[in-house]
Design a protein around this motif. Sequence first.
Motif, PDB file in Angstrom:
ATOM      1  N   GLY A  91       0.944  -1.101   0.147  1.00 10.88           N
ATOM      2  CA  GLY A  91      -0.042  -0.026   0.076  1.00 10.88           C
ATOM      3  C   GLY A  91       0.772   1.183   0.146  1.00 10.88           C
ATOM      4  O   GLY A  91       1.965   1.269  -0.268  1.00 10.88           O
ATOM      5  N   GLY A 139       3.983   0.948   2.231  1.00  8.89           N
ATOM      6  CA  GLY A 139       4.878  -0.141   1.970  1.00  8.89           C
ATOM      7  C   GLY A 139       5.525   0.207   0.788  1.00  8.89           C
ATOM      8  O   GLY A 139       7.030   0.147   0.912  1.00  8.89           O
ATOM      9  N   PHE A 161       6.323  -7.735   0.080  1.00 10.66           N
ATOM     10  CA  PHE A 161       5.331  -9.115   0.150  1.00 10.66           C
ATOM     11  C   PHE A 161       3.863  -8.688   0.113  1.00 10.66           C
ATOM     12  O   PHE A 161       3.638  -7.780   1.429  1.00 10.66           O
ATOM     13  N   THR A 194      -2.733  -9.385  -1.597  1.00  6.71           N
ATOM     14  CA  THR A 194      -3.544  -9.382  -2.767  1.00  6.71           C
ATOM     15  C   THR A 194      -2.876  -9.472  -3.882  1.00  6.71           C
ATOM     16  O   THR A 194      -1.531  -9.610  -4.194  1.00  6.71           O
ATOM     17  N   GLY A 210      -1.221  -0.566  -4.002  1.00 10.49           N
ATOM     18  CA  GLY A 210      -2.047   0.658  -3.567  1.00 10.49           C
ATOM     19  C   GLY A 210      -2.931   0.481  -2.443  1.00 10.49           C
ATOM     20  O   GLY A 210      -3.589   1.484  -2.063  1.00 10.49           O
ATOM     21  N   HIS A 263     -10.527   9.332  -2.584  1.00 14.55           N
ATOM     22  CA  HIS A 263      -9.101   9.636  -2.108  1.00 14.55           C
ATOM     23  C   HIS A 263      -8.621  11.076  -2.487  1.00 14.55           C
ATOM     24  O   HIS A 263      -8.115  11.337  -3.702  1.00 14.55           O
ATOM     25  N   ARG A 264      -8.814  12.051  -1.430  1.00 11.06           N
ATOM     26  CA  ARG A 264      -8.455  13.478  -1.707  1.00 11.06           C
ATOM     27  C   ARG A 264      -6.737  13.449  -1.562  1.00 11.06           C
ATOM     28  O   ARG A 264      -6.411  12.724  -0.372  1.00 11.06           O
ATOM     29  N   VAL A 276       1.863 -12.716   4.304  1.00 13.50           N
ATOM     30  CA  VAL A 276       3.023 -13.032   5.411  1.00 13.50           C
ATOM     31  C   VAL A 276       1.969 -13.598   6.579  1.00 13.50           C
ATOM     32  O   VAL A 276       0.997 -13.151   7.110  1.00 13.50           O
ATOM     33  N   VAL A 300     -15.490  -1.239   4.959  1.00  7.72           N
ATOM     34  CA  VAL A 300     -16.292  -0.327   4.093  1.00  7.72           C
ATOM     35  C   VAL A 300     -16.523  -1.234   2.775  1.00  7.72           C
ATOM     36  O   VAL A 300     -15.667  -1.833   2.165  1.00  7.72           O
ATOM     37  N   ARG A 352     -22.265   7.435   3.100  1.00  9.02           N
ATOM     38  CA  ARG A 352     -21.958   8.547   2.240  1.00  9.02           C
ATOM     39  C   ARG A 352     -21.849   8.212   0.671  1.00  9.02           C
ATOM     40  O   ARG A 352     -21.560   7.197   0.269  1.00  9.02           O
ATOM     41  N   GLU A 399     -21.043   4.138  -0.216  1.00 10.70           N
ATOM     42  CA  GLU A 399     -20.260   3.552   0.941  1.00 10.70           C
ATOM     43  C   GLU A 399     -21.240   3.144   1.836  1.00 10.70           C
ATOM     44  O   GLU A 399     -21.717   3.962   2.738  1.00 10.70           O
ATOM     45  N   ALA A 426     -10.752  -1.159   6.668  1.00  4.59           N
ATOM     46  CA  ALA A 426     -10.893   0.139   6.421  1.00  4.59           C
ATOM     47  C   ALA A 426     -10.648   1.003   7.137  1.00  4.59           C
ATOM     48  O   ALA A 426      -9.756   2.060   7.238  1.00  4.59           O
ATOM     49  N   TYR A 427     -11.227   1.025   8.461  1.00  2.53           N
ATOM     50  CA  TYR A 427     -11.059   2.069   9.432  1.00  2.53           C
ATOM     51  C   TYR A 427     -10.539   1.382  10.838  1.00  2.53           C
ATOM     52  O   TYR A 427     -11.143   0.355  11.286  1.00  2.53           O
ATOM     53  N   ASN A 432      -4.443   9.370   6.921  1.00  3.63           N
ATOM     54  CA  ASN A 432      -4.472   9.470   5.542  1.00  3.63           C
ATOM     55  C   ASN A 432      -3.190   8.892   4.569  1.00  3.63           C
ATOM     56  O   ASN A 432      -2.223   8.785   5.243  1.00  3.63           O
ATOM     57  N   ASP A 447      -0.784  10.761   3.236  1.00  7.49           N
ATOM     58  CA  ASP A 447       0.422  11.396   3.567  1.00  7.49           C
ATOM     59  C   ASP A 447       1.034  10.926   4.713  1.00  7.49           C
ATOM     60  O   ASP A 447       2.161  10.877   4.875  1.00  7.49           O
TER      61      ASP A 447
END
Length: 456
Positions: A6, A9, A26, A29, A33, A51-52, A222, A280, A309, A333, A379-380, A418, A420
Motif C-alpha cells: 500500500g 509499504g 510481500f 492481494t 495501492g 481519495h483526496r 505473510v 467499508v 456517504r 459507501e 478500512a478503519y 490519510n 500522507d
Amino acid sequence: MIVGAGPAGLTAALKLVERGATPRIFEATNHVGGLARTPTDGEWRIDPGGHRFFTQSEEILDLWKSLLPPDEWISVPRRSAMLVDGHFVRYPLVGRDLLTQMGIAKGMRGAGSLLWSRLWHDVPTPGTASFREWGTHEFGRHWYRKFFDGYVRKTWLADPAEIASDWANQRIKPITWRTPRADDPAEQDVFRYPRFGPGQLWEAAAARLAESGTIPNLHSQVCAVRYDGRGWTLELHDGQTVSGDAVFSSMPLRLLVETLDPAPPRHIRAVAAALRHRAVITVAVALRQQYDMPYNWVYTPGSEFRVGRIQNYGHWSRALAPHDWKGSYLGLEYFTLPDEDTWVASDAGLGAIVEQDLRALGFDDPVIDHLMIVRSRFAYPVYDPTRERNVARIRDYLRQSHPTLHPIGRNGMHRYDNQDHAMLSAMHSVDRYFGAEVDPWRVNTERGHHETGVQK
Ligand SMILES: Cc1cc2nc3c(=O)[nH]c(=O)nc-3n(C[C@H](O)[C@H](O)[C@H](O)COP(=O)(O)OP(=O)(O)OC[C@H]3O[C@@H](n4cnc5c(N)ncnc54)[C@H](O)[C@@H]3O)c2cc1C
C-alpha cells in the motif's frame, strides 16, 4: 522486508532504494495501492475511498509530483454536502445556511441550542471527552443530532457516547460564520487527484521501483513473523520463507502481534486482540439518468438511507467512467463490521440495498448500466477509549524487544491516517533504520489540524 504494497509499504521501498538498500515487498492481494488502489472493469474505474490528495508536508508533495507527470494530475475543488431532511446542506457547515436553509424556525432553534451548550457546559477535556460531548459542545445539541449523531452511528457503528473524540478536531471542521466567497483564493479548497484514480499513483510507484529491480511479490500473504535473536524470517501462506535484517510492517497491528514468533507476553497479546476495524463496501453504480449534484461527496446521516456517504465520481475525474458516458456515476459507501449482515451480503443482496437507497435519493426507477463492488475489510481502525493506551503499550513493547521491526502506515500503527501520514511514518521508519533519532509514532498526533487550502 516490507509487508504490504500500500502507500506506506511502497513509500518505505522507494526510500530504502534511494539510500542503496534492496528491499523485498510481500503483498497479500493481487494489486498494489492497498486501500488507495483503483479497481477497474474495462473503462470503468472505482475509487474505493474517495481519495483526496492533500498534504501539509513538502516532502510528500514532492514525492507525489515526482511519481506522476503534471498532466496526469487534475485539480479538484472540494465540495461536500450533508443531505438532511431533503436539503443538501454545504459541509463544512456555514452559519448562514444553518440559519435559513431548513426554515428560520429550525435555524433559530439550532442557534439557541448552540448558545446554550456554549454558555452552560464546560469545554470538554481533549483526549477524554466522548464524541457526543465534543459534538454537542461544538455544534449545539440540535445541529449535532441533525448532522453528526446519525452519521457517526452509521459510519463508526457505535454509540457516539462511547467513541473517543480525539480524531474529531482533526477531521470535523467547525461552523463557518463568515459566508465563504467563491472568488477568494483563501476560501478555496482544492485538492490534487490522479486522473485515473488513486491507484494510478501507486502503480507509478511500483513501476519506479521495478526500474531498480524491486518488484512487489503479489499473492504473498505473510503468515508468520519470526525473530531468532539476530534476524527476521517471514513465512508466506504457501510455506515459503524469506529472511532479512529488518521488517517494515503495514499489516494490521493486531495481526502482526498475533503472527509474531516468539509470541509476545500475554498482556501484549490481550491488548492487541482488543484492536478492532470497521470495514467499508463501496458500490459504484452507473445510472442512465442524469443526477447532477454539484458535490464530490454527500453525507447521508438520516435513517431513510442505509448508505453513509455517496461519492459523485463525475466531480472527481471524468476519466473514472468511459469517455462517452453521459449518465451519472456514483459510489455508495456502506460502513459495516466484518461479521455483520451487510458485510456477508451477496452481490445481489447488496444490489437490492443500493436500489432502495437510490430511491431514497430521488431516483424513481433507477436504471443501472454498470455496477462494481469493492469490499475493504480493514478500512478503519476503530477508535474506542482504550485504543490510545493499548497501541502505546504495543508500541513500547515492540520498540524495546524488537528495534528492527518497524510498524508503518494506517493499520500498521492502528491509526486514522490519510495517505500522507501513512507515507510519513514509512519515511521516518526508514530514517530510523539508518540510525536517525526520529519517532515515526509522532506523525499525525497533532490534535487540531485541518486539511484545507489549494494544493498545487
Ligand atoms: C473510505 C476511505 C476513504 C479514504 N479517504 C482518503 C482521502 O481522502 N485521502 C487520503 O489521503 N487517504 C484516504 N484514505 C486513507 C488511505 O486509504 C490510507 O491512508 C492508505 O491507504 C494507508 O496506506 P497503508 O499502506 O498504511 O495501508 P493499506 O492501504 O491498508 O495497505 C496495506 C497493504 O498491506 C497488505 N497486507 C495486509 N496484511 C498483509 C499480510 N499479512 N501479508 C502481506 N500483505 C498484507 C494489504 O493487502 C494492503 O495492500 C481513505 C481510506 C478509506 C478506507
